[in-house]
Design a protein around this motif. Structure first.
Motif, PDB file in Angstrom:
ATOM      1  N   PRO A 304       0.825  -1.221   0.000  1.00  0.00           N
ATOM      2  CA  PRO A 304       0.000   0.000   0.000  1.00  0.00           C
ATOM      3  C   PRO A 304       0.852   1.260   0.000  1.00  0.00           C
ATOM      4  CG  PRO A 304      -0.830  -1.577   1.592  1.00  0.00           C
ATOM      5  CD  PRO A 304       0.484  -2.113   1.121  1.00  0.00           C
ATOM      6  N   LEU A 305       0.417   2.241  -0.778  1.00  0.00           N
ATOM      7  CA  LEU A 305       1.052   3.551  -0.745  1.00  0.00           C
ATOM      8  C   LEU A 305       0.563   4.307   0.487  1.00  0.00           C
ATOM      9  CD1 LEU A 305       2.774   5.645  -2.358  1.00  0.00           C
ATOM     10  CD2 LEU A 305       0.621   6.428  -3.366  1.00  0.00           C
ATOM     11  N   LEU A 306      -0.751   4.214   0.712  1.00  0.00           N
ATOM     12  CA  LEU A 306      -1.376   4.892   1.846  1.00  0.00           C
ATOM     13  C   LEU A 306      -2.291   3.890   2.534  1.00  0.00           C
ATOM     14  CD1 LEU A 306      -1.619   7.864   3.051  1.00  0.00           C
ATOM     15  CD2 LEU A 306      -3.786   7.981   1.819  1.00  0.00           C
ATOM     16  N   GLU A 307      -2.258   3.861   3.854  1.00  0.00           N
ATOM     17  CA  GLU A 307      -3.072   2.904   4.595  1.00  0.00           C
ATOM     18  C   GLU A 307      -3.664   3.570   5.828  1.00  0.00           C
ATOM     19  OE1 GLU A 307      -2.720  -1.749   6.032  1.00  0.00           O
ATOM     20  OE2 GLU A 307      -0.905  -0.558   5.722  1.00  0.00           O
ATOM     21  N   ALA A 308      -4.980   3.551   5.899  1.00  0.00           N
ATOM     22  CA  ALA A 308      -5.685   4.090   7.063  1.00  0.00           C
ATOM     23  C   ALA A 308      -6.250   2.936   7.871  1.00  0.00           C
ATOM     24  CB  ALA A 308      -6.819   5.005   6.619  1.00  0.00           C
ATOM     25  N   THR A 309      -6.077   3.002   9.180  1.00  0.00           N
ATOM     26  CA  THR A 309      -6.578   1.955  10.074  1.00  0.00           C
ATOM     27  C   THR A 309      -7.337   2.608  11.223  1.00  0.00           C
ATOM     28  OG1 THR A 309      -4.642   0.579   9.556  1.00  0.00           O
ATOM     29  CG2 THR A 309      -5.966  -0.038  11.479  1.00  0.00           C
ATOM     30  N   GLY A 310      -8.637   2.327  11.310  1.00  0.00           N
ATOM     31  CA  GLY A 310      -9.452   2.867  12.401  1.00  0.00           C
ATOM     32  C   GLY A 310      -9.478   4.373  12.451  1.00  0.00           C
ATOM     33  N   LEU A 311      -9.393   5.019  11.272  1.00  0.00           N
ATOM     34  CA  LEU A 311      -9.293   6.475  11.221  1.00  0.00           C
ATOM     35  C   LEU A 311     -10.580   7.126  11.729  1.00  0.00           C
ATOM     36  CD1 LEU A 311      -6.801   8.003  10.242  1.00  0.00           C
ATOM     37  CD2 LEU A 311      -8.008   8.471   8.102  1.00  0.00           C
ATOM     38  N   THR A 312     -10.425   8.105  12.616  1.00  0.00           N
ATOM     39  CA  THR A 312     -11.573   8.770  13.234  1.00  0.00           C
ATOM     40  C   THR A 312     -11.311  10.267  13.279  1.00  0.00           C
ATOM     41  OG1 THR A 312     -12.066   6.853  14.615  1.00  0.00           O
ATOM     42  CG2 THR A 312     -12.955   8.955  15.352  1.00  0.00           C
ATOM     43  N   ARG A 313     -12.382  11.039  13.073  1.00  0.00           N
ATOM     44  CA  ARG A 313     -12.276  12.491  13.226  1.00  0.00           C
ATOM     45  C   ARG A 313     -13.526  13.022  13.903  1.00  0.00           C
ATOM     46  NH1 ARG A 313      -8.903  17.198  13.048  1.00  0.00           N
ATOM     47  NH2 ARG A 313     -10.424  18.801  13.563  1.00  0.00           N
ATOM     48  N   ARG A 314     -13.314  13.697  15.041  1.00  0.00           N
ATOM     49  CA  ARG A 314     -14.401  14.329  15.780  1.00  0.00           C
ATOM     50  C   ARG A 314     -14.228  15.840  15.756  1.00  0.00           C
ATOM     51  NH1 ARG A 314     -13.326   9.700  18.700  1.00  0.00           N
ATOM     52  NH2 ARG A 314     -11.655  10.747  19.833  1.00  0.00           N
ATOM     53  N   PHE A 315     -15.356  16.539  15.708  1.00  0.00           N
ATOM     54  CA  PHE A 315     -15.358  18.000  15.777  1.00  0.00           C
ATOM     55  C   PHE A 315     -16.119  18.415  17.031  1.00  0.00           C
ATOM     56  CE2 PHE A 315     -14.927  17.106  11.235  1.00  0.00           C
ATOM     57  CZ  PHE A 315     -13.878  17.950  10.883  1.00  0.00           C
ATOM     58  N   GLY A 316     -15.606  19.413  17.731  1.00  0.00           N
ATOM     59  CA  GLY A 316     -16.245  19.873  18.956  1.00  0.00           C
ATOM     60  C   GLY A 316     -15.811  19.037  20.152  1.00  0.00           C
ATOM     61  N   ARG A 317     -16.360  19.391  21.311  1.00  0.00           N
ATOM     62  CA  ARG A 317     -15.974  18.713  22.556  1.00  0.00           C
ATOM     63  C   ARG A 317     -17.196  18.353  23.384  1.00  0.00           C
ATOM     64  NH1 ARG A 317     -10.829  22.339  24.756  1.00  0.00           N
ATOM     65  NH2 ARG A 317      -9.437  21.967  22.946  1.00  0.00           N
ATOM     66  N   GLY A 318     -16.985  17.389  24.256  1.00  0.00           N
ATOM     67  CA  GLY A 318     -18.027  17.008  25.192  1.00  0.00           C
ATOM     68  C   GLY A 318     -19.276  16.507  24.497  1.00  0.00           C
ATOM     69  N   LYS A 319     -20.420  16.874  25.072  1.00  0.00           N
ATOM     70  CA  LYS A 319     -21.694  16.370  24.536  1.00  0.00           C
ATOM     71  C   LYS A 319     -22.040  16.990  23.185  1.00  0.00           C
ATOM     72  CE  LYS A 319     -24.482  19.700  27.165  1.00  0.00           C
ATOM     73  NZ  LYS A 319     -25.552  19.853  28.166  1.00  0.00           N
ATOM     74  N   ASP A 320     -21.340  18.088  22.816  1.00  0.00           N
ATOM     75  CA  ASP A 320     -21.586  18.725  21.519  1.00  0.00           C
ATOM     76  C   ASP A 320     -20.691  18.159  20.418  1.00  0.00           C
ATOM     77  OD1 ASP A 320     -23.524  20.455  22.565  1.00  0.00           O
ATOM     78  OD2 ASP A 320     -21.982  21.864  23.233  1.00  0.00           O
TER      79      ASP A 320
END
Length: 562
Positions: A304-320
């Motif tokens: 693989p040239l590029l490999e993502a594993t379990g990639l996650t992105r969250r915006f904001g904090r807490g309950k929001d």
């Protein structure tokens, strides 16, 4: 053919003919003054040239053609929208017995909304961001129903919002435009158009920016409204697939003139003009395999040239906090194209930005050539920036309007610091030629280029640092079918010649099929299905994938008529 040949939507003999058509356009020409640097060098531009057609009461007409064909300009003339713009309009336009050209300002205001209404392509630019949706609809209603009370106008607003499928309409009428999704905003515009029960609805590219399932819902809504109210429809679109299942008649335009017109099935099944045949040939088909399909995918045997594993992105904090991408794993091998599809809000653009590290993941791993780059700081990423590039959806917003396109392309070369100025200019000219633009255009500015040309500039800029992988985020969504085909063909040529890996993100499943070796289907930030592109298209396993494919407009006669 002349503009009178195969007259569009001629009324049937009998009562309809006696009553006359809903719309009559005769010898319409619209001329604009061209600004400095414009195509005519400060002279005049004839956007519509001697156009004639008719539309019967309750009929539906699709006006199709490439960007710059004059289709929107012609549609705007039906409501007199060129009044006081500096445009010269000649010829005759009659809507429901009203002479649009001869109408005074007060009569024209009564016509707009009361007799004929328009739905524009971009609802955000048509809606006041500071006023609630309901108040805006109520305001339109009271303009045309002067005896209506505020209470009655608000009730009418809730009624038409409910009619176009806005849930809990009375409450949502108090929402402002930014609180609605793209599809809901388009429904709100249609509701506003319906408020005064117009006899004609003019819809200018009403589904261009929408994903395939929302597009299908809007088109179904327009068909239902026509059936219930008997209103006529003029649908302006560059997507022949959209027109095929939505209108009875087609008018094909090129360079401001009518090329061909007639029943939709006749024109799609047996077009009489070369230009119409070329438009049809440029339309991607979701049921047609990618050219060369069946061959072993590029890079299939390589690491693989590029490999993502379990990639996650969250915006904001807490309950929001909002999780835009949730536990996504995928690989991209050298020289292959991975298509990423899904509805708006599925997380596909956020994923693409993480893959080239324009966004940092909040979880998981991202490895490039075996090196974990997911957690690198900006200064540590500089060594990888040249090899990971992105082509954006809107080249207008990604190009500095105050700098020449040559300078924009030169930026990454100057940042690398490896070439002197003469070599940089030479490289930029070489790149312009490589993407099919005039090398002499170095000193021209973005506004001097068409949408397709600006997208070529964006591709040239991405190519400048000699990347190994390019993420293309909706690179052709705003382009007409022929320009779309040209850009897709260019990307394919560049990939073959330079050995590039591509991640192609789009909501148009037909386009994605024409470019992809493998396909990833996203929903709610997760991958719900992936595999070889042809396998996923022909044997989808997940119900969501099946729903996406079922919503794609079909161009072929039997499919479109079904």
């Amino acid at each position: 053919m002349t503009s009178e040949t195969r007259t569009t939507g001629a009324p049937a003999p009998g009562a309809a003919a006696a009553d006359g058509p809903l719309v009559t356009v005769s010898g319409l020409s619209v001329t604009f003054p061209a600004g400095p640097g414009g195509r005519a060098g400060g002279g005049l531009v004839r956007a519509v040239d001697d156009l004639s057609f008719t539309l019967p009461k309750g009929g539906s007409l699709g006006i199709v053609g490439e960007s710059g064909s004059g289709k929107s300009t012609a549609a705007y003339a039906l409501l007199g929208l060129h009044r006081d713009t500096g445009a010269e309009v000649t010829g005759a336009v009659t809507v429901a017995g009203h002479d649009v050209q001869a109408a005074g300002d007060a009569a024209l205001r009564r016509l707009r909304g009361g007799v004929a209404a328009m739905v524009f392509q971009d609802p955000l630019s048509s809606l006041d961001p500071y006023q609630s949706i309901g108040d805006q609809i109520a305001e339109v209603y009271r303009v045309h129903r002067r005896d209506a009370s505020r209470r009655a106008a608000r009730a009418r607003a809730a009624e038409v919002l409910d009619r176009v499928g806005i849930p809990d309409a009375a409450r949502r009428a108090r929402s402002r435009p930014h609180e609605f999704s793209g599809g809901m905003r388009q429904r709100a515009l249609i509701a506003m158009a319906l408020a005064c029960e117009p006899r004609l609805l003019v819809a200018d590219e009403p589904t261009t920016a929408l994903d395939v399932t929302v597009q299908a819902q809007i088109l179904d809504l327009l068909r239902d409204l026509r059936a219930e109210t008997g209103m006529g429809l003029v649908l302006v679109t560059h997507d022949l697939g959209v027109a095929a299942g939505s209108v009875d008649e087609l008018l094909v335009m090129k360079d401001g003139r009518a090329v061909e017109s007639g029943p939709v099935r006749t024109l799609l099944d047996a077009p009489g003009e070369t230009y119409t045949r070329d438009l049809l040939a440029a339309v991607p088909r979701v049921n047609v395999r990618r050219p060369g399909a069946g061959a072993r995918a590029a890079g299939a045997d390589e690491a693989p040239l590029l490999e993502a594993t379990g990639l996650t992105r969250r915006f904001g904090r807490g309950k929001d906090a909002v999780t835009a991408v949730d536990d996504v794993s995928l690989t991209v091998r050298p020289g292959e194209t991975v298509g990423v599809v899904g509805e708006s809000g599925s997380g596909k653009t956020t994923l693409g930005r993480m893959l080239v590290r324009l966004l940092a993941p909040t979880g998981g791993e991202l490895r490039y050539r075996g090196r974990d780059i997911g957690g690198l700081k900006e200064r540590e990423l500089r060594a990888f920036r040249s090899e990971l590039q992105m082509v954006f959806q809107d080249p207008v917003s990604s190009l500095n309007p105050r700098r020449s396109i040559g300078e924009s392309i030169a930026d990454p070369l100057r940042a690398a610091g490896k070439l002197d100025e003469a070599a940089i200019v030479a490289r930029v000219r070489e790149l312009l030629e490589r993407v099919g633009l005039d090398p002499g255009a170095y000193h021209r500015y973005p506004h001097e280029f068409s949408g397709g040309q600006r997208q070529r500039v964006g591709i040239a800029r991405a190519l400048a640092p000699e990347p190994k992988l390019i993420v293309c985020d909706e690179p052709v969504s705003a382009l007409d079918v022929t320009t779309q085909a040209q850009v897709v063909r260019l990307l394919g040529e560049l990939q073959r010649d330079l050995g590039l890996a591509l991640v192609f993100i789009a909501h148009d499943l037909a386009v994605v099929r024409q470019v992809s070796d493998r396909l990833v289907v996203m929903r709610g930030g997760r991958i719900v299905e992936e595999g070889a592109a042809d396998t996923v298209y022909e044997q989808p396993r997940h119900a969501y994938t099946k729903g996406l494919l079922a919503a794609v407009p079909r161009l072929e006669g039997a499919e479109a008529a079904a």
